[in-house]
Design an enzyme around this catalytic site. Structure first.
Site, PDB file in Angstrom:
ATOM      1  CD  GLU A  41      -2.950  -0.730  -0.399  1.00 44.53           C
ATOM      2  OE1 GLU A  41      -2.895   0.325  -0.507  1.00 44.53           O
ATOM      3  OE2 GLU A  41      -3.344  -1.712  -0.873  1.00 44.53           O
ATOM      4  CE1 TYR A 124      -6.468   3.400  -0.018  1.00 50.99           C
ATOM      5  CE2 TYR A 124      -4.112   3.372   0.243  1.00 50.99           C
ATOM      6  CZ  TYR A 124      -5.262   3.011  -0.366  1.00 50.99           C
ATOM      7  OH  TYR A 124      -5.296   1.744  -1.066  1.00 50.99           O
ATOM      8  CG  ASP A 142      -7.415   4.439  -3.897  1.00 50.01           C
ATOM      9  OD1 ASP A 142      -8.634   4.353  -4.374  1.00 50.01           O
ATOM     10  OD2 ASP A 142      -6.623   3.475  -4.425  1.00 50.01           O
TER      11      ASP A 142
HETATM   12  N1  ADE Z   1      -4.072   0.608  -5.283  1.00 46.15           N
HETATM   13  C1  ADE Z   1      -3.711   0.842  -4.017  1.00 46.15           C
HETATM   14  N2  ADE Z   1      -4.080  -0.306  -3.323  1.00 46.15           N
HETATM   15  C2  ADE Z   1      -4.004  -1.424  -4.239  1.00 46.15           C
HETATM   16  C3  ADE Z   1      -4.206  -2.771  -4.286  1.00 46.15           C
HETATM   17  N3  ADE Z   1      -4.306  -3.104  -2.977  1.00 46.15           N
HETATM   18  N4  ADE Z   1      -4.480  -3.329  -5.427  1.00 46.15           N
HETATM   19  C4  ADE Z   1      -4.473  -2.861  -6.483  1.00 46.15           C
HETATM   20  N5  ADE Z   1      -4.144  -1.440  -6.522  1.00 46.15           N
HETATM   21  C5  ADE Z   1      -4.062  -0.681  -5.643  1.00 46.15           C
END
Ligand code: ADE
Length: 370
Positions: A41, A124, A142
């Site tokens: 993340e 987030y 997000d």
């Molecule tokens: N963008 C942010 N977190 C994500 C995730 N776990 N999988 C794919 N795209 C992402």
């Protein structure tokens, strides 16, 4: 015409069916390890999935758990982050690993307060770890998720507006009430990444098609409503590739502040009314105490940061005597040195400098003339 508000429970069921059939195979989806999920993340915060996948695999190989990251050297942590940019994220991850060892027995905490106290972890990221790793009903909102929900609910307020955020939370909690928070969180992110695209949304394949208020009112491309934005500021800067014919000169950035401890070429921003060449001469004198007379312009490069767009003017500066750089007695206060291209490749650098390396320096054999 008043349309019925989308029902979160019914929407969630359709969303999860869609996710089961369409989810991408991504390495962090194969694990429930909270540390691995935190790493993914943080990497994904400012970087595209395609770039993150190999970087994530490399990182997990090198730092498979919290103790290995906590005890690594900073230089090694920065190197493992190369290619992702925004290096403070890597340093924060390491500081977080040390705090987790010290205060939480090496286990990532699950409560809001403890997670939010970790460096680099905001609302987030905390919500992502709580939902994806611990399956707790916490939202991870997000940009992709904001877009999905602004459209689904056809919000007329910008995504960052407090009222919008409250609507997002309420709707997501409703979706999580009878479904796995992990699946809801992942599926919302995936829908934003694959279907509910900013400019060319694929509404026909969308599990929310029958429910989406923006779709029914024809406002999909007007959502999210843009918020007030600071325009990116245009900046010009110079960099000098100093070479003695075999090696290049690099210096380390200060240990605090922006891009701390990374290695870079000498140079800096142009001052008002200054030409690139004049700025280079001034910077080389101020930083290193040397007077350059012959610089060869090798090119320009554009590089975007969050709030700036920088035009970089790059010069090659031939130096007769490397021992005169920095000038004897010049106290720069920063570690610096002469490196062959091969050696320089092993040093962590800010993204713009890494671009200069790959365009003008790498590719040369370590013992070839530059
Ligand atoms: N963008 C942010 N977190 C994500 C995730 N776990 N999988 C794919 N795209 C992402």
């Amino acid at each position: 015409m008043a349309l019925p508000a989308p029902d979160p429970a019914r929407g969630a069921r359709r969303l999860l069916d869609w996710f089961a059939a369409n989810a991408r195979e991504l390495p962090w989806r194969r694990t429930r390890d909270p540390y691995a999920i935190l790493v993914s993340e943080v990497m994904l915060q400012q970087t595209r999935v395609d770039t993150v996948v190999p970087a994530f695999l490399r990182w997990m190989d090198r730092f498979p758990d919290i103790p290995s990251l906590a005890k690594a050297g900073q230089e090694e942590v920065l190197k493992a982050w190369e290619g992702l940019g925004y290096y403070s994220r890597a340093l924060n991850l390491q500081r977080a690993a040390r705090l987790i060892l010290e205060h939480h027995g090496g286990q990532l905490p699950r409560e809001d307060e403890s997670l939010l106290a970790l460096p680099g972890v905001g609302r987030y990221t905390a919500g992502a770890v709580q939902s994806l790793a611990f399956d707790l009903p916490r939202e991870a909102i997000d940009g992709n998720v904001e877009r999905v929900l602004c459209r689904l609910l056809d919000l007329e307020t910008p995504a960052k507006d407090r009222r919008s955020q409250a609507r997002f939370r309420k709707h997501i909690r409703g979706m999580m009430a009878e479904n796995s928070p992990r699946s809801v969180s992942e599926a919302l992110m995936e829908l934003g990444a694959l279907v509910c695209l900013p400019r060319n949304p694929r509404c026909n394949g969308c599990p929310f098609e029958g429910d989406c208020l923006a779709r029914q009112r024809g406002t999909v491309l007007d959502r999210p409503v843009p918020g007030k934005r600071m325009p990116a500021r245009a900046i010009q800067a110079v960099f000098g590739i100093l070479t003695d014919g075999r090696r290049i000169f690099l210096q380390k950035r200060p240990p605090e502040g922006l891009m701390a401890n990374l290695w870079e070429f000498p140079g800096g921003k142009l001052e008002e009314g200054e030409s690139p060449r004049k700025a280079l001469r001034r910077e080389l004198f101020e930083e290193l105490g040397i007077r350059s007379r012959e610089e060869e312009k090798v090119g320009t490069l554009r590089h975007s940061y969050t709030r700036f767009i920088v035009t970089l003017h790059v010069f090659l500066v031939r130096v007769e005597d490397a021992s005169g750089v920095p000038a004897p007695g010049k106290m720069t206060g920063r570690p610096s040195g002469w490196f062959t291209p091969l050696e320089a490749r092993g040093l962590p650098m800010p993204a713009a400098n890494a671009k200069i390396m790959s365009r003008w320096v790498e590719g040369l054999e370590s013992d070839a003339e530059i």
